[in-house]
Design a protein around this motif. Sequence first.
Motif, PDB file in Angstrom:
ATOM      1  N   GLY A  28      61.682 128.532 136.145  1.00  0.00           N
ATOM      2  CA  GLY A  28      60.982 128.008 134.978  1.00  0.00           C
ATOM      3  C   GLY A  28      60.948 126.494 135.046  1.00  0.00           C
ATOM      4  O   GLY A  28      61.910 125.868 135.477  1.00  0.00           O
ATOM      5  N   GLU A  29      59.808 125.925 134.661  1.00  0.00           N
ATOM      6  CA  GLU A  29      59.651 124.467 134.670  1.00  0.00           C
ATOM      7  C   GLU A  29      58.833 124.066 133.454  1.00  0.00           C
ATOM      8  O   GLU A  29      57.818 124.675 133.150  1.00  0.00           O
ATOM      9  CB  GLU A  29      58.932 124.029 135.940  1.00  0.00           C
ATOM     10  CG  GLU A  29      58.701 122.556 136.034  1.00  0.00           C
ATOM     11  CD  GLU A  29      57.995 122.156 137.327  1.00  0.00           C
ATOM     12  OE1 GLU A  29      57.555 121.000 137.396  1.00  0.00           O
ATOM     13  OE2 GLU A  29      57.883 122.983 138.248  1.00  0.00           O
ATOM     14  N   GLY A  30      59.307 123.035 132.765  1.00  0.00           N
ATOM     15  CA  GLY A  30      58.589 122.545 131.591  1.00  0.00           C
ATOM     16  C   GLY A  30      58.508 121.045 131.589  1.00  0.00           C
ATOM     17  O   GLY A  30      59.412 120.364 132.072  1.00  0.00           O
ATOM     18  N   THR A  31      57.415 120.544 131.069  1.00  0.00           N
ATOM     19  CA  THR A  31      57.223 119.100 130.991  1.00  0.00           C
ATOM     20  C   THR A  31      56.895 118.703 129.561  1.00  0.00           C
ATOM     21  O   THR A  31      56.456 119.531 128.760  1.00  0.00           O
ATOM     22  CB  THR A  31      56.085 118.629 131.910  1.00  0.00           C
ATOM     23  OG1 THR A  31      54.868 119.252 131.495  1.00  0.00           O
ATOM     24  CG2 THR A  31      56.363 118.977 133.357  1.00  0.00           C
ATOM     25  N   ASN A  32      57.099 117.436 129.277  1.00  0.00           N
ATOM     26  CA  ASN A  32      56.678 116.873 128.000  1.00  0.00           C
ATOM     27  C   ASN A  32      56.655 115.362 128.150  1.00  0.00           C
ATOM     28  O   ASN A  32      57.468 114.786 128.849  1.00  0.00           O
ATOM     29  CB  ASN A  32      57.633 117.275 126.874  1.00  0.00           C
ATOM     30  CG  ASN A  32      57.097 116.913 125.507  1.00  0.00           C
ATOM     31  OD1 ASN A  32      55.899 116.990 125.249  1.00  0.00           O
ATOM     32  ND2 ASN A  32      57.978 116.509 124.623  1.00  0.00           N
ATOM     33  N   ALA A 117      59.639 125.070 129.503  1.00  0.00           N
ATOM     34  CA  ALA A 117      60.273 125.693 130.670  1.00  0.00           C
ATOM     35  C   ALA A 117      60.548 127.168 130.410  1.00  0.00           C
ATOM     36  O   ALA A 117      60.352 128.012 131.292  1.00  0.00           O
ATOM     37  CB  ALA A 117      61.568 124.961 131.027  1.00  0.00           C
ATOM     38  N   ILE A 118      60.991 127.489 129.205  1.00  0.00           N
ATOM     39  CA  ILE A 118      61.255 128.895 128.858  1.00  0.00           C
ATOM     40  C   ILE A 118      59.953 129.681 128.816  1.00  0.00           C
ATOM     41  O   ILE A 118      59.883 130.810 129.319  1.00  0.00           O
ATOM     42  CB  ILE A 118      62.043 128.984 127.536  1.00  0.00           C
ATOM     43  CG1 ILE A 118      63.456 128.410 127.744  1.00  0.00           C
ATOM     44  CG2 ILE A 118      62.098 130.424 127.024  1.00  0.00           C
ATOM     45  CD1 ILE A 118      64.255 128.210 126.468  1.00  0.00           C
ATOM     46  N   TYR A 122      58.889 133.000 131.163  1.00  0.00           N
ATOM     47  CA  TYR A 122      58.301 134.251 130.710  1.00  0.00           C
ATOM     48  C   TYR A 122      56.979 134.543 131.406  1.00  0.00           C
ATOM     49  O   TYR A 122      56.701 135.686 131.788  1.00  0.00           O
ATOM     50  CB  TYR A 122      58.107 134.240 129.191  1.00  0.00           C
ATOM     51  CG  TYR A 122      59.381 134.427 128.406  1.00  0.00           C
ATOM     52  CD1 TYR A 122      60.269 135.477 128.671  1.00  0.00           C
ATOM     53  CD2 TYR A 122      59.722 133.548 127.379  1.00  0.00           C
ATOM     54  CE1 TYR A 122      61.435 135.643 127.955  1.00  0.00           C
ATOM     55  CE2 TYR A 122      60.891 133.710 126.641  1.00  0.00           C
ATOM     56  CZ  TYR A 122      61.737 134.758 126.934  1.00  0.00           C
ATOM     57  OH  TYR A 122      62.896 134.916 126.204  1.00  0.00           O
ATOM     58  N   LYS A 123      56.157 133.514 131.639  1.00  0.00           N
ATOM     59  CA  LYS A 123      54.880 133.710 132.335  1.00  0.00           C
ATOM     60  C   LYS A 123      55.091 134.160 133.773  1.00  0.00           C
ATOM     61  O   LYS A 123      54.359 135.005 134.279  1.00  0.00           O
ATOM     62  CB  LYS A 123      54.067 132.410 132.337  1.00  0.00           C
ATOM     63  CG  LYS A 123      53.446 132.067 131.016  1.00  0.00           C
ATOM     64  CD  LYS A 123      52.685 130.755 131.115  1.00  0.00           C
ATOM     65  CE  LYS A 123      52.263 130.283 129.748  1.00  0.00           C
ATOM     66  NZ  LYS A 123      51.700 128.928 129.775  1.00  0.00           N
TER      67      LYS A 123
END
Length: 126
Positions: A28-32, A117-118, A122-123
């Motif tokens: 999982g990877e998330g940006t902001n 990221a979460i 899930y995707k």
Amino acid sequence: MFKEEYSNIVMDHFMCPRNMGLISNLNGEGTNGDPKCGDYLNIYIRVENNLIEDISFLVYGCPASIATSSMTTELAKGKTLEEALKITEDDIIDALGGLPENKKHCSNLGVMALKNAIQDYYKRKI
């Protein structure tokens, strides 16, 4: 000239950030990013059995952005995905012993990047 007052905890997380860098086997990877101040954050997670087993980050920003990113990873590590999704900006600010009023928006970086990221995790599972 305006001098910002940071707590000892903020300074510790700024000078010695926890969980900085990339992790192996992330899922999982998330940006902001915050256009008001130009800060940008990537959070990487490895989830196993619904737990955040490992988490890391890379950030471009001010001392408060670095400290809030570090604390976000500390608060999320070992939590279930549901628990991690409940982490708030106030949780991060409180854990850091407070932030100057004009830097409180930095805590939003971590909260949103973690949620992203979460969502990415899930995707990827689909």
